[in-house]
Design an enzyme around this catalytic site. Structure first.
Site, short mmCIF file in Angstrom:
data_model
loop_
_atom_site.label_atom_id
_atom_site.label_comp_id
_atom_site.label_asym_id
_atom_site.label_seq_id
_atom_site.Cartn_x
_atom_site.Cartn_y
_atom_site.Cartn_z
N LEU A 12 -52.32 43.11 -30.25
CA LEU A 12 -51.40 44.20 -30.81
C LEU A 12 -51.30 43.97 -32.52
O LEU A 12 -50.13 44.34 -32.91
CB LEU A 12 -50.26 44.52 -30.13
CG LEU A 12 -50.36 44.81 -28.77
CD1 LEU A 12 -49.07 44.69 -27.95
CD2 LEU A 12 -50.93 46.26 -28.50
N ARG A 46 -49.49 37.87 -28.54
CA ARG A 46 -48.92 36.49 -28.50
C ARG A 46 -47.20 36.79 -28.46
O ARG A 46 -46.61 35.94 -27.93
CB ARG A 46 -49.12 35.85 -29.86
CG ARG A 46 -49.18 34.55 -29.65
CD ARG A 46 -49.96 33.69 -30.91
NE ARG A 46 -51.33 34.56 -31.21
CZ ARG A 46 -51.98 34.27 -32.56
NH1 ARG A 46 -51.41 33.37 -33.28
NH2 ARG A 46 -52.89 34.96 -32.79
N LYS A 107 -66.47 39.93 -34.36
CA LYS A 107 -67.93 39.67 -34.80
C LYS A 107 -68.03 38.21 -34.81
O LYS A 107 -69.35 37.88 -34.34
CB LYS A 107 -68.01 40.03 -36.27
CG LYS A 107 -66.86 39.49 -37.22
CD LYS A 107 -66.49 40.24 -38.50
CE LYS A 107 -65.56 41.24 -37.72
NZ LYS A 107 -64.60 42.19 -38.80
N VAL A 134 -69.08 45.35 -36.30
CA VAL A 134 -69.84 45.48 -37.70
C VAL A 134 -69.74 46.68 -38.54
O VAL A 134 -69.61 47.61 -37.87
CB VAL A 134 -71.42 45.48 -37.01
CG1 VAL A 134 -72.50 45.50 -38.39
CG2 VAL A 134 -71.60 44.64 -36.08
N LYS A 207 -71.93 39.50 -38.95
CA LYS A 207 -72.50 40.78 -38.78
C LYS A 207 -74.04 41.03 -39.02
O LYS A 207 -74.65 41.73 -38.21
CB LYS A 207 -71.70 41.84 -39.97
CG LYS A 207 -70.29 41.65 -39.77
CD LYS A 207 -69.51 42.35 -40.91
CE LYS A 207 -68.01 42.31 -40.64
NZ LYS A 207 -67.36 42.73 -42.02
#
Lengths: 436, 436
Positions: A12, A46, A107, A134, A207
């Site tokens: 979040l 967390r 990624k 990406v 990427k």
């Protein structure tokens, strides 16, 4: 209308809260486009107590994010935690292993474990989607894997890291040096506290490896990416490039050739390039990303947009959710995993380029002769050269910059080998190729 | 693997033969991506005997193209005949009415009859796909309708006609006038024998109306597009624009606002605009197309590529076939037809712009005073002005060009109304807005 698609959010941070805001703001429109509503049912992060400026009360909370994958009321898990391994990978495996679909912006995880996860998705009739991994908001995964699906893709290149592009275009606009602009970028939130992954090219390489697999139909090969970053570029390099009609951009570039024995030769490089000012990528400033793909029927396609940021990244995450809600069944890498071809990294030595070479040298007689002799002996032909001295300061090294005629990369490498260890060089020479 | 997708081709011009070549060249790759092969089973065209450089023997032939829709061995009909009505529309109706999917490159038909055809597709559980109808090989229909599906799209603009863009960039590069460059474009095959649809902006308007519906979720409204072409632009206009830091491009531009009563105000215009040289669209030269879409989360996306040609158009047609083979179920306009909102064209008078005005005037005292007085009386403020005289030729009209400060379009309209019929004007004034 089908039953609503029920999703769980892991992570979040700014992107996760961006997804929540997007689904709130555009929810009715999205439900209409997707053919059914998209409901967040559970979240995990967390720190439950942190104030994120949004009300989490409507959603079930899981302290252990892996528990999201096991919930009966969840169809899709959205992973926005980050990190190539650890909790993100554990969550991805449990999600797909449970036959639920996974949407991720991660990624690093896709670059390292994309094939394993795609196979897991296939085995469990689940979907793996990673548009946000990406080039931020640009729909390039869809553009390559679906929009250009009729083509054999021959070459992919572009600006894949917004932090580097911001730093380079700021250096260009202000004439300031790398370190100063990096500090400012960190203060503005365009660069991380630890900028290594960005400025050393690793993020762009993640990427690029993904795009190469998707475009060429080859197996992901992150380790095969040749990586160079931007931290050694000086204001003077940018000024020299500018005087010659070029800007400097960190470019990810991949191409793919049939090898002799029927396999494929894959070339993947992330490095700063000199880009002619007339090239579409030269005008891409600030934290923008742009990707060019060349197909054997479509020719050259260019996609440009915001490479990062909570809004654009959330846009890409939710586009994946809309796809899943609509029942899209395209394979994660456009081809089934078993159809992806093995490839071998290609020796770049035979590639022909013009190159920009920059030396920091002691300001004394004979240095220029030493450099030009090494270039001659290696077969490198010089097109133009400039030496910037310090008339009142013989202590500091001076800059010698040159552009070579087109020739094999191996010749430049040989010239630098001949100069290695020379007492005339105050630092390792900087080599950048010219795009085009 | 599922059974092969069986298609019929109506129309065997350059695009139709391009589709046949593409499926031959890239067939194995496409079958792997699509999850099944794509087989051409039947074809139809006006002239069976014409030599097209390809062997039609493997395909069933229908003299009457509408018969393709009735064949039991056809799943998808690809319509490449063209024309908004007539045989193309009849074929489209029969195909969708028979529950078969339709792929078309026919922008005029979609602009005029897209809603009817989309509804027919929905009613018969068939797919209507038209990627090739807008901007050639660029996957903009997919980019807007799927890639940006999470967004409320606020503005769409771009270069939608390759013929006009070729002519304008040639005029720019060579300093030649419109008629001369048009003839050359016709000789090169970049312009039709009858270039009206292209140079008068109608073709771009077809594409703009389609993009507006797809992006904004409004009903297609081709009649609501304000259309102006490029045939009145002179070499001198391009030179003036250049001196001010602009290039001239034919731009299609649409935006959409909530109206007072809850409806939507739709603005759609095709017209030549002055584009700042620093704008990404200014670098788009030759027959290239480019589309910008601005979404409320993703920000600005740009898509660029070949706007026409057999290879790029075939690429878009086959991408649609791959989508259908994969089972894609996205609605034709991204929303179900019943969800598309009605809109009312908005009066452009309140739009604020800077404008370029060009007058051809008699070279005699008082003319400039007459023009500037009219502008003053209409409340138009002049930022810069230039008069190009013929020192040795008092017979021919001279060119007066000016750029206004930002103001409402209605003020410029009023000024031109005040000047209407003036004996000082050798022809109707030319107005172009500045894109900004």
């Amino acid at each position: 209308m089908a039953a609503n698609l029920r999703i769980a959010l892991a992570g979040l941070g700014t992107v996760g809260t961006g997804v929540i805001r997007l689904l709130a703001d555009n929810g009715a429109l999205i439900a209409s486009r997707a053919g059914r509503g998209i409901d967040i049912v559970a979240v995990s992060a967390r720190d439950r107590q942190r104030d994120r400026g949004i009300d989490l009360a409507p959603y079930a909370w899981e302290d252990d994010m892996t528990a999201l994958a096991a919930r009966d009321d969840v169809d899709v898990v959205v992973e926005l935690v980050g990190g190539s391994d650890g909790p993100a990978l554990a969550l991805a495996r449990s999600t797909l292993g449970a036959g639920k679909s996974l949407v991720t912006a991660n990624k690093a995880m896709i670059a390292h474990h994309g094939l394993e996860l795609a196979r897991l998705a296939e085995d469990h009739a689940a979907r793996l989607r990673y548009e946000a991994a990406v080039a931020g908001g640009i729909p390039i995964v869809k553009g390559l894997g679906e929009g250009a699906a009729a083509n054999r893709i021959e070459r992919i290149y572009g600006i894949l890291n917004g932090t580097c592009n911001y730093i380079l275009s700021e250096m260009e606009d202000t004439g300031r040096d790398f370190a100063e602009v990096l500090s400012e970028a960190q203060a503005l939130g365009y660069a991380e506290a630890d900028p290594t992954f960005d400025v050393e090219g690793v993020d762009a390489a993640h990427k690029l490896a993904i795009l190469a697999s998707l475009g060429f139909g080859t197996r992901l090969d992150f380790d095969g990416v040749e990586i160079d970053g931007i931290s050694r570029i000086r204001a003077a390099d940018i000024a020299q490039a500018g005087a010659l009609g070029y800007v400097i951009r960190l470019i990810g570039l991949a191409d793919c050739e049939l090898a002799g024995g029927g396999g494929r030769h894959l070339f993947q490089r992330v490095a700063p390039y000199l880009v002619p000012v007339s090239h579409p990528l030269a005008g891409v400033d600030g934290p923008t990303n742009a990707v060019v793909a060349e197909g054997n029927f479509v020719g050259r396609l260019l996609f440009e947009g915001a490479g990062a940021g909570d809004g654009p990244t959330a846009s890409a995450v939710v586009a994946d959710l809309v796809d899943i809600a609509r029942g899209s069944a395209a394979p994660a890498f456009s081809l089934p995993v078993e159809a992806l071809e093995a490839s071998a990294p290609v020796d770049p030595g035979h590639r022909r380029n013009r190159a920009y070479l920059r030396f920091m040298v002691a300001d004394r007689p004979g240095v220029l002769a030493e450099i030009t002799a090494a270039l001659r002996d290696a077969g490198v032909s010089i097109e133009s050269m400039i030496q910037l001295g310090h008339p009142d300061d013989e202590e500091n090294p001076v800059l010698v910059a040159m552009v070579t005629h087109e020739g094999p990369e191996s010749a430049v490498t040989k010239a630098l080998d001949l100069l290695a260890g020379s007492a005339s060089l105050a630092e390792e020479p900087l080599v950048m190729r010219l795009l085009g």
